[in-house]
Design an enzyme around this catalytic site. Structure first.
Site, PDB file in Angstrom:
ATOM      1  N   ASP A  81      11.450  -8.373 -19.036  1.00 24.86           N
ATOM      2  CA  ASP A  81      10.312  -7.933 -18.028  1.00 24.86           C
ATOM      3  C   ASP A  81      11.261  -7.575 -16.655  1.00 24.86           C
ATOM      4  O   ASP A  81      12.543  -8.229 -16.546  1.00 24.86           O
ATOM      5  CB  ASP A  81       9.150  -8.904 -17.888  1.00 24.86           C
ATOM      6  CG  ASP A  81       8.014  -8.257 -17.387  1.00 24.86           C
ATOM      7  OD1 ASP A  81       8.202  -7.087 -16.873  1.00 24.86           O
ATOM      8  OD2 ASP A  81       7.090  -8.698 -17.437  1.00 24.86           O
ATOM      9  N   ASP A  82      10.706  -7.113 -15.759  1.00 24.41           N
ATOM     10  CA  ASP A  82      11.208  -6.885 -14.191  1.00 24.41           C
ATOM     11  C   ASP A  82      11.184  -8.251 -13.524  1.00 24.41           C
ATOM     12  O   ASP A  82      12.089  -8.621 -12.743  1.00 24.41           O
ATOM     13  CB  ASP A  82      10.755  -5.706 -13.553  1.00 24.41           C
ATOM     14  CG  ASP A  82       9.190  -5.728 -13.501  1.00 24.41           C
ATOM     15  OD1 ASP A  82       8.415  -5.397 -14.424  1.00 24.41           O
ATOM     16  OD2 ASP A  82       8.532  -6.434 -12.551  1.00 24.41           O
ATOM     17  N   TYR A 134       9.974  -3.882  -8.612  1.00 25.22           N
ATOM     18  CA  TYR A 134       8.964  -3.760  -9.317  1.00 25.22           C
ATOM     19  C   TYR A 134       8.010  -2.442  -8.616  1.00 25.22           C
ATOM     20  O   TYR A 134       7.349  -1.540  -9.148  1.00 25.22           O
ATOM     21  CB  TYR A 134       8.082  -4.840  -9.316  1.00 25.22           C
ATOM     22  CG  TYR A 134       6.576  -4.741  -9.696  1.00 25.22           C
ATOM     23  CD1 TYR A 134       6.176  -4.525 -10.936  1.00 25.22           C
ATOM     24  CD2 TYR A 134       5.588  -4.992  -8.612  1.00 25.22           C
ATOM     25  CE1 TYR A 134       4.821  -4.213 -11.354  1.00 25.22           C
ATOM     26  CE2 TYR A 134       4.107  -4.837  -9.023  1.00 25.22           C
ATOM     27  CZ  TYR A 134       3.759  -4.482 -10.169  1.00 25.22           C
ATOM     28  OH  TYR A 134       2.483  -4.221 -10.609  1.00 25.22           O
ATOM     29  N   CYS A 136       0.744  -1.107   0.003  1.00 18.92           N
ATOM     30  CA  CYS A 136       0.015   0.047  -0.089  1.00 18.92           C
ATOM     31  C   CYS A 136       0.923   1.281   0.058  1.00 18.92           C
ATOM     32  O   CYS A 136       2.134   0.993   0.110  1.00 18.92           O
ATOM     33  CB  CYS A 136      -0.915  -0.036   1.240  1.00 18.92           C
ATOM     34  SG  CYS A 136      -1.760  -1.265   1.518  1.00 18.92           S
ATOM     35  N   THR A 143       7.107  -1.315 -16.069  1.00 19.52           N
ATOM     36  CA  THR A 143       8.223  -1.351 -15.252  1.00 19.52           C
ATOM     37  C   THR A 143       9.618  -1.712 -15.856  1.00 19.52           C
ATOM     38  O   THR A 143      10.518  -1.084 -15.477  1.00 19.52           O
ATOM     39  CB  THR A 143       7.864  -2.156 -14.156  1.00 19.52           C
ATOM     40  OG1 THR A 143       6.677  -1.203 -13.392  1.00 19.52           O
ATOM     41  CG2 THR A 143       9.085  -1.838 -13.090  1.00 19.52           C
ATOM     42  N   GLY A 203      -1.158   0.694  -4.865  1.00 23.70           N
ATOM     43  CA  GLY A 203      -2.445  -0.055  -4.408  1.00 23.70           C
ATOM     44  C   GLY A 203      -3.558   0.826  -5.150  1.00 23.70           C
ATOM     45  O   GLY A 203      -3.717   1.956  -4.992  1.00 23.70           O
ATOM     46  N   ASN A 251       1.228   0.053   5.729  1.00 26.74           N
ATOM     47  CA  ASN A 251       1.717  -0.553   4.593  1.00 26.74           C
ATOM     48  C   ASN A 251       2.734  -1.881   5.087  1.00 26.74           C
ATOM     49  O   ASN A 251       3.457  -1.750   5.949  1.00 26.74           O
ATOM     50  CB  ASN A 251       2.622   0.132   3.862  1.00 26.74           C
ATOM     51  CG  ASN A 251       3.231  -0.590   2.492  1.00 26.74           C
ATOM     52  OD1 ASN A 251       4.426  -0.162   2.238  1.00 26.74           O
ATOM     53  ND2 ASN A 251       2.849  -1.669   1.897  1.00 26.74           N
ATOM     54  N   GLY A 252       2.162  -3.105   4.910  1.00 29.29           N
ATOM     55  CA  GLY A 252       2.935  -4.302   5.314  1.00 29.29           C
ATOM     56  C   GLY A 252       1.789  -5.378   5.471  1.00 29.29           C
ATOM     57  O   GLY A 252       0.667  -5.235   5.188  1.00 29.29           O
TER      58      GLY A 252
END
Ligand SMILES: O=P(O)(O)OC[C@H]1O[C@H](OP(=O)(O)OP(=O)(O)O)[C@H](O)[C@@H]1O
Ligand SMILES: NC(=O)CC[C@H](N)C(=O)O
Ligand SMILES: [Mg+2]
Length: 555
Positions: free
Chosen positions: A370-371, A260, A2, A308, A31, A105-106
């Site tokens: 791609d990442d 990312y 988030c 990304t 998010g 966040n987490g």
């Protein structure tokens, strides 16, 4: 993953909400499911607006005008615990003690025992399946322990220290105490990011907390500083105080932020995300060269998988002296697919988002960069698209090593079975996604791509690559339990409305009985409901905790 934000303006007569909203829009990539703002106005009153949806959908001039006050907290949500229920949109609020607003966040990994503690010891009611609501109540309980009518900074530091000794997992948090100030803290391993910045305002300063430095840049804040692992920062109108409140632990920021999650124009823990992605491209170029030579293969063109991977792909192409072409054109109105809920939605949106230009693929050996390859949703679709427009050979290179293990710290990859690299070697991964060849970055190369910009970072959370969890407390039993709760097709994860059943940890709490009586398992306890004046959009019964425009009377 988030996005969190806190803002305290020097002039309390200026509303913070419009700037918080701008900041949340800059964190939207963290998010896309829900967002919210709670501000604190005169007499310590809180004003909230939060719901499922993107920032641009939930906030407009009218909704922002209702968010009164010169300080506030904002959140954009990507659910990693509980459900997608509106009621789990953040920030969360609890009235006792003092009136607390909270954004997280987490992900916590010991929610089962914390819920038990809430029930049996703290006697606090947790109304949703969100681990963030639980974390808020742990904070509130620790503040309650001071037993004081009015608290000071020391009390708050002590309370956060208490929280850190109780909670395990990843948490970067921003909180606000009614009429007091804003607070940020970061778990002892510093797994998730949060930093702070200031800006001159009249004869004082405005202060910002945010997940990423891009918010500070865009809003004219300077002197960006990361909150340190295990540290808490309290900002009031008169004072900024910082304190290390947890015992020293291994600093291990999540390396996937650099791969990312974070915006390239952010600097996290002293490392430019952009520069680290350039370095990932350089390092991957060497590995690609090695494998192509070994397999006697050649490549005609390097094509990034927007968005990304662009930065890394360009460096890789330059280093290998190969043409770089934007063969996939991205629809700018489709968001990030990896953080969308549910495999069907993700798959559908890869096709909506990317279109292959035959011109760049036809008759060529293409190297797609791609990442990361996580579930393989993107790779499967775009490889097919490349072949459909005439690519001869499709080789895929990934800036991250194979992802074989669950993430338990705030990225929604709880189930190993969903990961395309789980239990597969490189050639099996290639056939699972339909590629002629797949080339992965090595873990040491990934780590040095980030670490070279800040040698003080000695460790990273690399658990999705190694299965080693820096917090401890993650064993096979826990992983299986998590998988049973949060795999793509589980009930809790898919609950889009209603009571948000599908318990966080499947224990310690009764399900909603819907009869509105006080006690365990009520969706909306009467005390909270009575304290709420709903102005504007009314919500349905199950979601009463999250009216679009709610005013909490705390005075
Ligand atoms: O293997 P998967 O499960 O598909 O996950 C990996 C892909 O998802 C992400 O892209 P996303 O579209 O979310 O965001 P982006 O536009 O920032 O690249 C990431 O950049 C990879 O392309
Ligand atoms: N991705 C996150 O940081 C999510 C925070 C919290 N675990 C939630 O699910 O709401
Ligand atoms: Mg992508």
């Amino acid at each position: 993953m988030c996005g969190i934000l806190g803002l305290l303006l020097h002039d309390p007569s200026v509303d913070a909400a419009p700037e918080i909203c701008e900041g949340l829009a800059l964190l939207q990539h963290r998010g896309q499911d829900a967002c919210g703002i709670i501000t604190c106005g005169p007499k310590g009153r809180f004003f909230q607006c939060k719901a499922n949806g993107m920032v641009r959908d939930i906030f407009d001039g009218a909704s922002l005008a209702r968010l009164v006050g010169g300080m506030g907290v904002g959140h954009v949500r990507y659910p990693t615990a509980g459900s997608f229920n509106n009621a789990e949109a953040q920030p969360f609020y609890v009235n006792s003690p003092y009136g607390i607003v909270f954004a997280h966040n987490g992900n916590l990994i010991n929610t089962a025992s914390l819920l038990q503690f809430m029930d049996a010891t703290a006697h606090r009611h947790i109304n949703t399946s969100s681990d963030s609501e639980l974390l808020l109540n742990i904070f509130a309980d620790n503040l309650q322990q001071t037993g004081k009518f009015r608290i000071n900074e020391d009390d708050i530091f002590t309370a956060i220290g208490g929280l850190m000794s109780q909670c395990k997992g990843a948490y970067a948090c921003v909180a606000m105490l009614a009429g007091f100030g804003i607070i940020a803290f970061r778990d002892p391993n510093g797994i998730r990011p949060v930093g702070m910045a200031s800006r001159k305002s009249g004869n004082g300063k405005d202060y910002l907390f945010a997940s990423e430095s891009v918010v500070a840049d865009a809003s004219g804040f300077s002197e960006w500083e990361d909150v340190r692992p295990g540290e808490a920062v309290i900002i009031t109108r008169n004072n900024v105080s910082r304190r290390q409140v947890a015992l020293a632990a291994q600093f291990a920021p999540d390396i996937f932020e650099y791969v990312y999650f974070a915006r390239p124009d952010s600097v996290l823990d002293g490392v430019s995300v952009y520069r680290s992605r350039m370095a990932m491209g350089d390092a991957l170029a060497d590995e690609v060269q090695r494998v192509l030579t070994e397999q006697n293969l050649s490549v005609d063109v390097v094509i990034p998988v927007p968005d990304t991977s662009r930065v890394a792909a360009l460096n890789l192409a330059q280093k290998l002296k190969l043409p770089y072409r934007e063969g996939f054109i991205k629809n700018r109105y489709v968001g990030r697919t990896f953080i969308m809920p549910g495999q069907q939605m993700r798959k559908k949106n890869v096709r909506r988002k990317l279109n292959a230009m035959a011109l760049e693929f036809s008759g060529k050996n293409v190297l797609l960069v791609d990442d990361s390859i996580v579930r393989g949703t993107t790779s499967r679709e775009i490889i097919q698209m490349a072949k459909d427009v005439g690519a001869k050979k499709v080789i895929v290179a990934s800036c991250a090593p194979p992802i074989r293990y669950s993430n338990v710290y705030g990225i929604d990859m709880p189930s190993r079975a969903e990961l395309v690299a789980h239990d597969r070697d490189t050639s099996e991964i290639a056939s699972a996604i339909g590629a002629d060849l797949v080339i992965f970055q090595t873990l040491p190369d990934l780590i040095s791509s980030v670490r070279q910009f800040n040698p003080l970072l000695t460790t990273f959370d690399c658990s999705v690559f190694t299965g080693e969890y820096v917090t401890g407390g993650v064993d096979e039993g826990y992983l299986q339990h998590l998988e049973s709760l949060r795999a793509d097709n589980t009930r809790g994860k898919l609950a889009l409305s209603g009571s948000g059943q599908g318990d966080m940890e499947g224990q310690g709490r009764a399900e909603s009985n819907g009869n509105g009586s006080v006690g365990i398992g009520n969706e909306v306890g009467p005390s909270r409901k009575d304290n709420m004046r709903v102005n504007g959009t009314q919500t349905n019964g199950a979601d009463d905790t999250v009216g679009l425009y709610n005013t909490f009377n705390t005075a």
